[in-house]
Design a protein around this motif. Structure first.
Motif, PDB file in Angstrom:
ATOM      1  N   UNK A   1       0.858  -1.188   0.000  1.00  0.00           N
ATOM      2  CA  UNK A   1       0.000   0.000   0.000  1.00  0.00           C
ATOM      3  C   UNK A   1       0.892   1.236   0.000  1.00  0.00           C
ATOM      4  N   UNK A   2       0.685   2.119  -0.970  1.00  0.00           N
ATOM      5  CA  UNK A   2       1.438   3.385  -0.985  1.00  0.00           C
ATOM      6  C   UNK A   2       0.458   4.551  -0.820  1.00  0.00           C
ATOM      7  N   UNK A   3       1.011   5.719  -0.524  1.00  0.00           N
ATOM      8  CA  UNK A   3       0.201   6.926  -0.308  1.00  0.00           C
ATOM      9  C   UNK A   3       0.354   7.902  -1.464  1.00  0.00           C
ATOM     10  N   UNK A   4       0.628   7.355  -2.666  1.00  0.00           N
ATOM     11  CA  UNK A   4       0.810   8.220  -3.820  1.00  0.00           C
ATOM     12  C   UNK A   4      -0.504   8.636  -4.448  1.00  0.00           C
ATOM     13  N   UNK A   5      -0.456   9.059  -5.708  1.00  0.00           N
ATOM     14  CA  UNK A   5      -1.676   9.539  -6.372  1.00  0.00           C
ATOM     15  C   UNK A   5      -2.598   8.416  -6.825  1.00  0.00           C
ATOM     16  N   UNK A   6      -2.141   7.173  -6.769  1.00  0.00           N
ATOM     17  CA  UNK A   6      -2.978   6.060  -7.208  1.00  0.00           C
ATOM     18  C   UNK A   6      -2.859   5.826  -8.713  1.00  0.00           C
ATOM     19  N   UNK A   7      -3.540   4.813  -9.184  1.00  0.00           N
ATOM     20  CA  UNK A   7      -3.493   4.439 -10.601  1.00  0.00           C
ATOM     21  C   UNK A   7      -4.814   4.834 -11.249  1.00  0.00           C
TER      22      UNK A   7
ATOM     23  N   UNK B   1      -3.105 -11.637  -8.714  1.00  0.00           N
ATOM     24  CA  UNK B   1      -2.660 -10.308  -8.325  1.00  0.00           C
ATOM     25  C   UNK B   1      -3.672  -9.305  -8.874  1.00  0.00           C
ATOM     26  N   UNK B   2      -4.005  -8.312  -8.060  1.00  0.00           N
ATOM     27  CA  UNK B   2      -5.017  -7.326  -8.448  1.00  0.00           C
ATOM     28  C   UNK B   2      -4.592  -5.945  -7.962  1.00  0.00           C
ATOM     29  N   UNK B   3      -5.208  -4.939  -8.586  1.00  0.00           N
ATOM     30  CA  UNK B   3      -4.922  -3.539  -8.257  1.00  0.00           C
ATOM     31  C   UNK B   3      -6.198  -2.894  -7.750  1.00  0.00           C
ATOM     32  N   UNK B   4      -6.081  -2.125  -6.676  1.00  0.00           N
ATOM     33  CA  UNK B   4      -7.221  -1.385  -6.124  1.00  0.00           C
ATOM     34  C   UNK B   4      -6.693  -0.060  -5.570  1.00  0.00           C
ATOM     35  N   UNK B   5      -7.601   0.753  -5.082  1.00  0.00           N
ATOM     36  CA  UNK B   5      -7.219   2.026  -4.463  1.00  0.00           C
ATOM     37  C   UNK B   5      -7.181   1.834  -2.957  1.00  0.00           C
ATOM     38  N   UNK B   6      -6.104   2.288  -2.357  1.00  0.00           N
ATOM     39  CA  UNK B   6      -5.947   2.114  -0.911  1.00  0.00           C
ATOM     40  C   UNK B   6      -6.738   3.166  -0.149  1.00  0.00           C
ATOM     41  N   UNK B   7      -6.852   2.924   1.149  1.00  0.00           N
ATOM     42  CA  UNK B   7      -7.580   3.870   1.996  1.00  0.00           C
ATOM     43  C   UNK B   7      -6.848   5.203   2.109  1.00  0.00           C
ATOM     44  N   UNK B   8      -5.537   5.209   1.800  1.00  0.00           N
ATOM     45  CA  UNK B   8      -4.760   6.443   1.875  1.00  0.00           C
ATOM     46  C   UNK B   8      -4.756   7.196   0.554  1.00  0.00           C
ATOM     47  N   UNK B   9      -5.509   6.690  -0.429  1.00  0.00           N
ATOM     48  CA  UNK B   9      -5.611   7.373  -1.711  1.00  0.00           C
ATOM     49  C   UNK B   9      -4.657   6.878  -2.764  1.00  0.00           C
ATOM     50  N   UNK B  10      -3.686   6.052  -2.384  1.00  0.00           N
ATOM     51  CA  UNK B  10      -2.716   5.560  -3.344  1.00  0.00           C
ATOM     52  C   UNK B  10      -3.162   4.236  -3.962  1.00  0.00           C
ATOM     53  N   UNK B  11      -2.171   3.485  -4.447  1.00  0.00           N
ATOM     54  CA  UNK B  11      -2.441   2.200  -5.087  1.00  0.00           C
ATOM     55  C   UNK B  11      -2.272   1.076  -4.076  1.00  0.00           C
ATOM     56  N   UNK B  12      -3.137   0.093  -4.177  1.00  0.00           N
ATOM     57  CA  UNK B  12      -3.070  -1.090  -3.326  1.00  0.00           C
ATOM     58  C   UNK B  12      -2.940  -2.304  -4.244  1.00  0.00           C
ATOM     59  N   UNK B  13      -1.784  -2.957  -4.207  1.00  0.00           N
ATOM     60  CA  UNK B  13      -1.551  -4.171  -4.984  1.00  0.00           C
ATOM     61  C   UNK B  13      -1.699  -5.364  -4.058  1.00  0.00           C
ATOM     62  N   UNK B  14      -2.611  -6.264  -4.433  1.00  0.00           N
ATOM     63  CA  UNK B  14      -2.991  -7.371  -3.556  1.00  0.00           C
ATOM     64  C   UNK B  14      -2.648  -8.691  -4.253  1.00  0.00           C
TER      65      UNK B  14
END
Length: 465
Positions: free
Chosen positions: A397-403, A445-458
């Motif tokens: 989980x990162x706090x970047x701009x997201x995908x 593997x999947x991509x979603x938006x994290x709670x911090x607004x960045x990208x969440x790779x699961x």
């Protein structure tokens, strides 16, 4: 010198050297020959038994006629007609063992002890088979008055011999016909395989794998053709993937190589002129050298990722049971050593999986590196590992701009980089390698938006039992 165990293998090697068409022909001819031989044996036995029963019945009938005459006139006085020159033979046995035979009749074998007992009234009628040097006889002895009468016929093997000769001719014709039929059936049945072989040879000679082999026949032949077509399709996909990889690699290598070449040519030109120290200030030289170092590092990373990606699933690393938490911690340690400024927050619990440690560590490292590019310096990359049912779940989980939603479908494509990522270091291969490793381990593997607004790779991997 041949060993003792090699000799039994020679017939098998000889048989394997024969073509399939020849094998089918030999098998068909052999099967017919064995069938004809067995049929001949059975028919001969039945015919011999029938002929023997017929001869014995005729002897019994003739002996009863002669015995009736002997009982009326007495064995010593019964009138015996002269021998006609062919047909049955007869004689009368008296109680003292002497015999009377018709005039001109060939000699019969001596009276046996069993026949004398019948003449003395000590035994019932008797059927014997007597063999002499020249002929054999079937002899039937029947009690008549105070003696006995005997009727004999020479054994005649000519019907059996004629039957055997006829069966031999029929057998030879059947074997020849069976070989011809087997050859024809083999040629007809193997025609699709011959065409399949010709098509495969043509593909091997021309290296043209774009055309499928026509589907014909049925059953095993159809499955074989479909399997070869599937193999050709897989080869086409592999060739297309290799060509795409080569084209993408050439495209991605062009920019850093061009920049590196220009910078090196600039240094060489200034050095040849002797103006390296005067044309570039110390600050400019330092910046140029840093730029060269970054470009070399980028090329090294790109070449390593290309090598890893080109290897596909071919890997000498063995699969083993391992704690995925150890792999995640090791990957995080490597990420910190490569990028000291990155901050990683670990929240992992032991989860055992079955996999290749180095490949899994490379995948986790790529996920952390990708998140580290986007996460702000004061916001750590969060890495979580836990067990969910029968799966091990890893989240980065990162706090970047997201995908962007438009980039999500292509985020795992080779060399794909979003517009916002083109200014950042990287080759666009990291997430593609992640997906390949996860797929090889049976995970998702999947991509979603994290709670911090960045990208969440699961990443979900099957947990080991």
């Amino acid at each position: 010198m041949s060993g003792p165990g090699r000799e039994p293998r020679r017939p098998a090697r000889w048989w394997r050297r024969l073509s399939l068409r020849t094998r089918l022909t030999v098998i068909a001819a052999t099967a017919i020959a064995v069938s004809v031989f067995l049929a001949f044996q059975v028919a001969s036995e039945l015919m011999d038994r029938e002929l023997r029963d017929t001869a014995e019945n005729e002897l019994r009938a003739d002996s009863r006629v002669l015995a009736a005459a002997a009982e009326r006139a007495g064995p010593a006085r019964v009138e015996l007609a002269p021998y006609p020159g062919a047909g049955r033979l007869s004689r009368v046995i008296l109680a003292d063992g002497s015999t009377r035979t018709p005039a001109g009749q060939p000699a019969l074998p001596p009276v046996s002890e069993h026949a004398l007992r019948v003449a003395r009234g000590e035994s019932a009628d008797l059927m014997e088979s007597e063999d002499t040097d020249d002929d054999g006889y079937h002899v039937y002895t029947l009690r008549a008055g105070d003696g006995a009468v005997q009727v004999a016929r020479a054994t005649d093997d000519s019907p059996l011999n004629q039957f055997g000769f006829g069966m031999l001719l029929i057998g030879l014709l059947c074997v020849a016909g069976g070989a011809l039929v087997g050859r024809t059936v083999a040629r007809t049945g193997l025609a699709p395989i011959d065409r399949l072989t010709a098509a495969a040879v043509r593909v091997a000679y021309t290296r043209d794998i774009d055309a499928d082999i026509p589907d014909e026949g049925g059953g095993e032949i159809r499955r074989l053709i479909q399997s070869i077509n599937d193999m050709l399709a897989a080869l086409r996909d592999s060739r297309r993937a290799q060509r795409l990889l080569a084209e993408d690699a050439a495209h991605e290598l062009k920019t850093p190589l061009t920049s590196l070449r220009l910078n090196v040519e600039l240094l060489i030109r200034l050095d040849r002129r002797g103006t390296l120290d005067t044309a570039l200030s110390a600050r400019s030289r330092t910046r140029l050298l840093d730029d060269l170092g970054a470009q070399v590092a980028e090329l090294s990373t790109l070449v390593a990722e290309l090598t890893d990606l080109a290897r596909g699933d071919v890997n000498d690393e063995s699969t083993e049971a391992l704690d995925l938490a150890d792999v995640v911690v090791a990957a995080a340690t490597r990420a910190r050593s490569r990028v000291p400024d990155i901050e990683i927050a670990l929240d992992v619990t032991p989860v055992w999986v079955s996999g290749r440690p180095a490949a899994l560590q490379r995948a986790v490292l790529n996920l952390i590196d990708n998140a580290g590019k986007w996460s702000p310096a004061d916001r750590p990359v969060q890495v979580r590992l836990r067990a969910e049912g029968a799966s091990a779940v890893l989240e980065v989980d990162d706090a970047g701009p997201g995908i962007d939603a438009a980039d999500v479908p292509r985020v795992f494509d080779r060399f794909y980089r979003a517009d916002s990522a083109r200014a950042l270091p990287g080759s666009g291969l990291g997430l593609s390698i992640v997906q390949r490793v996860v797929d090889a381990h049976g995970g998702r593997v999947a991509v979603a938006r994290s709670a911090r607004g960045g990208a969440l790779l699961r990443v979900s991997l099957p947990a080991a039992t």
